[in-house]
Design an enzyme around this catalytic site. Structure first.
Site, mmCIF file in Angstrom:
data_model
loop_
_atom_site.group_PDB
_atom_site.id
_atom_site.type_symbol
_atom_site.label_atom_id
_atom_site.label_comp_id
_atom_site.label_asym_id
_atom_site.label_seq_id
_atom_site.Cartn_x
_atom_site.Cartn_y
_atom_site.Cartn_z
ATOM 1 N N ASP A 33 0.834 -1.203 0.000
ATOM 2 C CA ASP A 33 0.000 0.000 0.000
ATOM 3 C C ASP A 33 0.867 1.251 0.000
ATOM 4 O O ASP A 33 0.575 2.222 -0.665
ATOM 5 C CB ASP A 33 -0.951 0.003 1.203
ATOM 6 N N TRP A 85 -11.345 -6.252 -2.013
ATOM 7 C CA TRP A 85 -9.987 -6.601 -1.596
ATOM 8 C C TRP A 85 -9.717 -8.058 -1.994
ATOM 9 O O TRP A 85 -8.808 -8.347 -2.749
ATOM 10 C CB TRP A 85 -9.825 -6.383 -0.083
ATOM 11 N N GLU A 111 3.198 0.188 8.045
ATOM 12 C CA GLU A 111 2.247 -0.669 7.356
ATOM 13 C C GLU A 111 2.992 -1.414 6.245
ATOM 14 O O GLU A 111 3.392 -2.542 6.422
ATOM 15 C CB GLU A 111 1.081 0.168 6.815
ATOM 16 N N ARG A 134 5.111 4.303 6.258
ATOM 17 C CA ARG A 134 4.600 4.222 7.626
ATOM 18 C C ARG A 134 4.641 2.773 8.119
ATOM 19 O O ARG A 134 5.101 1.873 7.417
ATOM 20 C CB ARG A 134 3.192 4.805 7.704
ATOM 21 N N HIS A 137 1.088 6.191 -2.377
ATOM 22 C CA HIS A 137 0.081 5.134 -2.361
ATOM 23 C C HIS A 137 -0.408 5.005 -3.804
ATOM 24 O O HIS A 137 -0.924 5.963 -4.358
ATOM 25 C CB HIS A 137 -1.094 5.609 -1.509
ATOM 26 N N GLU A 157 -2.242 8.964 -1.105
ATOM 27 C CA GLU A 157 -3.286 8.065 -0.606
ATOM 28 C C GLU A 157 -4.651 8.742 -0.627
ATOM 29 O O GLU A 157 -5.658 8.114 -0.924
ATOM 30 C CB GLU A 157 -2.945 7.662 0.831
HETATM 31 C C1 BGC Z 1 -4.087 0.865 3.705
HETATM 32 C C2 BGC Z 1 -4.897 0.807 2.458
HETATM 33 C C3 BGC Z 1 -5.771 -0.389 2.582
HETATM 34 C C4 BGC Z 1 -6.695 -0.080 3.700
HETATM 35 C C5 BGC Z 1 -7.787 -1.042 3.937
HETATM 36 C C6 BGC Z 1 -5.014 1.132 4.825
HETATM 37 O O1 BGC Z 1 -4.416 1.329 6.037
HETATM 38 O O2 BGC Z 1 -3.034 1.758 3.623
HETATM 39 O O3 BGC Z 1 -4.355 1.169 1.321
HETATM 40 O O4 BGC Z 1 -6.349 -0.875 1.449
HETATM 41 O O5 BGC Z 1 -6.018 0.179 4.892
HETATM 42 O O6 BGC Z 1 -8.905 -0.378 4.022
#
Ligand code: BGC
Length: 740
Positions: free
Chosen positions: A357, A422, A363, A361, A643, A622
């Protein structure tokens, strides 16, 4: 290549791994206390070839990420090997030709192993990966083929030693601490770790390598008085720097993507990821770059630098999966050209072994929804067949027995799965890879997984409709234009089912039941959501999906297209989130609203694709309003400036503006359907895709009151060009058409 491993996994002894005291209390007191396993370890092995060596190869892998060396020289051009897979079931090993590195006499083979992706920044919460243990370990087998034809294989086992590394701490998210003056001490025998070897697979994905090196563009002091270096581009990788300082001096390099409204270095959007490189000096001069981590950044701040900060001593190293660049686009609008570059950079920044994504950060995960939104654009910009083949194999390996799909691949230690839009990555991604590259192998490999996901939805459907479940929805949609889940999940249910049917037809698998299911769902959706030719879900996303997924036909199609056009005109801009944006322009231009599609594309005010470009963005954001016109940030917690999801508009630049489209019946651009869409605000558009057959190109430009179209078709391919309703057919070569 067959694995030759009967080697044993080697691990550092507990004493070595559990005693970072001097680090904890000494040299670097205010850095977070590292867990023992966050201190990388070096494995060492000396050997003397028995005779003249004709060839030598090394197979290696690690629990963690490793850098191997022979005679002090780095082996192979890869970084962050062995990459990120579903470590519980699949661990890649690499094979290197090391013939040129083996010398007569004593040789030293070594490997440093850091934790890599085996541990997340936030160990104790929902982000913890499901890895089954925090062990780091190394496994290798070196095969020497002598001039006389005999072979010898030296494996990890007896004779291997280990010691602490000068890299005292490493964490993908937080960064690295390197102590140039640290004495690793005596090496001790490396203990054996009993760990399964059935999980080993030869490398399936692309190599992760250093791709570009960018110099500093600007050095300046922020209003808060911090010295900052600007590389001019948001990127993923790390900084290579030259440093010199007295023994014990501690320098820190901080990373950020963006400056705040006042022009200060801004890191709050990194959340818990520190993105810091700490270097402890030893009195000498060093050129250093991290080995077990990467950062998402444009700016760096050298803090407590022990020597003069000179821009020429800092170079940004861009790291991503090795993918052949294939897609190019240019037009007469410089902002659109920059948007295109930003989309390319979004892919470079987020295709680091898995489609993430974001790269900065805490993630950096393989979010399935983002990947499915961007897959088509990605497959045009770069050759991503190998990249997706590996990731989709991981997806299948993580799929639950129910057919459900985790939100992120590789999976994290959490319960969530199977969100609409998703989980559909399981179907949409293989289908797109097939369309772009034309090889049915990806469908064959993924078919069970695709079917598993569709079966999951069927098992939960009643009277054709799937209701219930937990869904992210049209993530980051705007202005209360929420599209209900019951629409979204059935739109994707119908869409994925239809793609499964097509995949089955390609493979010759019976799919009649699925065809019937698609019809049932479509009919049930019409009953539930269509009133007098209009969707009861009055949102841009719902209308765009209805049109793009083929959920409305005939008169209904015309009226839903009008509904979409009206929604766009009323708003004056787009309102779509992750699940509507990829289809919005296609839905408009395919249904008679090309100018409206261009209105959205060329709009520069918030919200639009070009708004971030007007703010100097160098990647795709994003959020539509990640940074507002007044410079303030939309949010602290979820605000990435790299993003790729909204970059999905890239496929309209190819398929709409330039009009390069695949033909499902002859995929891989064997037959090309050209259908360029002009607009009075553009003087020219030119695009090309380096397909498996060769260059496919389409361009148009204004010339003396006419528009001159040029198409290029590679050998072995045919094309149809639709220009304002007139259809031309032609074969390989360059074809030009002049029209009013
Ligand atoms: C991510 C997104 C992801 C989403 C899910 C986020 O924290 O960065 O890109 O698809 O969560 O809703």
């Amino acid at each position: 290549m067959q694995p030759i491993f009967s080697a044993r996994w080697l691990q550092a002894p507990l004493s070595l791994r559990e005693s970072p005291e001097e680090f904890r209390t000494g040299a670097c007191p205010d850095h977070p206390v590292p867990a023992a396993h966050e201190a990388p370890v070096e494995f060492l092995f000396s050997f003397t070839p028995k005779g003249a060596v004709r060839s030598a190869s090394l197979q290696a892998t690690a629990l963690g990420v490793y850098t191997a060396r022979l005679g002090g020289q780095k082996i192979g051009g890869e970084v962050l090997a062995p990459g990120w897979t579903n470590y519980r079931k699949r661990l890649q090993y690499q094979t290197y030709d090391v013939t040129a590195l083996v010398r007569g006499g004593e040789n030293l083979l070594s490997a440093e192993v850091g934790l890599g992706w085996r541990m997340h920044a936030r160990e104790k919460d929902w982000m913890q990966p499901t890895l089954g243990g925090k062990d780091t370990a190394f496994l290798a087998a070196l095969t020497l083929v002598y001039e006389d034809g005999t072979k010898e294989t030296l494996k990890t086992g007896e004779g291997w030693l280990c010691r602490a590394s000068k890299t005292r701490y490493s964490n993908i998210y937080n960064g690295e601490v390197y102590d140039a003056g640290f004495d690793p001490g005596e090496a001790v025998p490396a203990p054996v770790l009993h760990y399964p070897k059935e999980i080993l697979i030869p490398r399936q994905g692309e190599r992760i390598t250093e791709q570009e090196r960018l110099p500093v563009q600007k050095m300046f002091t922020t209003p808060e008085g911090e010295l900052v270096l600007d590389f001019g581009q948001v990127l993923t990788g790390y900084v290579s720097f030259r440093i010199e300082g007295p023994a014990g001096a501690k320098a820190t390099l901080r990373h950020a993507e963006i400056l705040d409204a006042a022009g200060n270095f801004y890191t709050e959007n990194l959340r818990q990821a520190r993105e810091e490189i700490v270097f402890l000096c030893d009195g000498g001069t060093h050129t250093f770059q991290p080995r077990f981590t990467f950062q998402g950044f444009r700016y760096v701040q050298p803090k407590d630098w022990p020597c003069e900060v000179r821009p020429e001593d800092f170079t940004a190293v861009v790291v991503h999966s090795e993918m052949r660049r294939t897609g190019y686009f240019e037009c007469s609008n410089p902002l659109l050209n920059r948007l295109f570059e930003n989309i390319v950079w979004g892919q470079k920044g987020n295709f680091l072994d898995i489609p993430t994504d974001c790269p900065q950060r805490d993630e950096r995960l393989g979010w399935t929804g983002d990947a499915q939104a961007f897959v088509r654009t990605a497959s045009y910009l770069f050759d991503t067949e190998t990249f997706f083949t590996k990731w989709l194999a991981d997806l299948a390996s993580e799929q639950f027995a129910s057919g459900g799909i985790p939100h992120v691949i590789p999976r994290m230690h959490w319960d969530g799965d199977s969100s609409t839009g998703w989980a559909d990555a399981a179907v949409i991604c293989p289908w797109q890879i097939y369309l772009t590259y034309g090889d049915r192998e990806i469908l064959r490999r993924q078919f069970d997984s695709m079917k598993g996901w569709v079966d999951y939805m069927i098992a939960r459907a009643e009277d054709g409709l799937w209701l219930g479940g937990d869904h992210f929805g049209d993530w980051l949609f705007l202005e209360d234009e929420r599209t209900p889940n019951e629409w979204l999940q059935n739109a994707y249910f119908a869409y994925s089912t239809s793609l499964l049917v097509k995949a089955g037809e390609v493979l010759g698998v019976p799919v009649e039941d699925y065809r019937a299911q698609r019809r049932r769902t479509e009919e049930a959706m019409r009953q539930r959501f269509l009133r007098e030719g209009k969707l009861t879900c009055n949102t841009q996303t719902a209308c765009a999906q209805a049109l793009y997924f083929g959920l409305v036909e005939g008169e209904d199609r015309v009226s839903v297209a009008a509904q979409l056009a009206q929604l766009v005109r009323e708003a004056g801009h787009l309102r779509t989130g992750f699940l509507g944006t990829p289809y919005l322009l296609h839905a408009l231009s395919e249904n008679g609203y090309t100018q409206l599609a261009y209105d959205l594309l060329l709009r520069t005010e918030y919200p639009s694709w070009l708004y971030p470009v007007t703010r100097g963005a160098t990647t795709v954001w994003e959020r539509w309003d990640g940074q507002r016109p007044d410079g303030s940030f939309q949010s602290k917690g979820m605000n990435s400036f790299n993003h790729y999801a909204y970059g999905a508009v890239g496929d309209w630049l190819f398929g709409g503006a330039a009009g390069i489209r695949t033909d499902e019946s002859q995929p891989g651009f064997t037959h090309i359907r050209f259908a360029p869409l002009t607009d009075s605000r553009l003087d020219y558009v030119s695009a090309r895709i380096e397909t498996r057959h060769g260059t496919v190109a389409s361009a148009w430009k204004r010339e003396g009151g006419l528009i001159l179209y040029t198409f290029e078709v590679p050998e072995g391919c045919t094309a149809t060009a639709d220009i304002g309703g007139t259809v031309y057919q032609f074969g390989p070569g360059v074809k030009t058409v002049s029209r009013e």
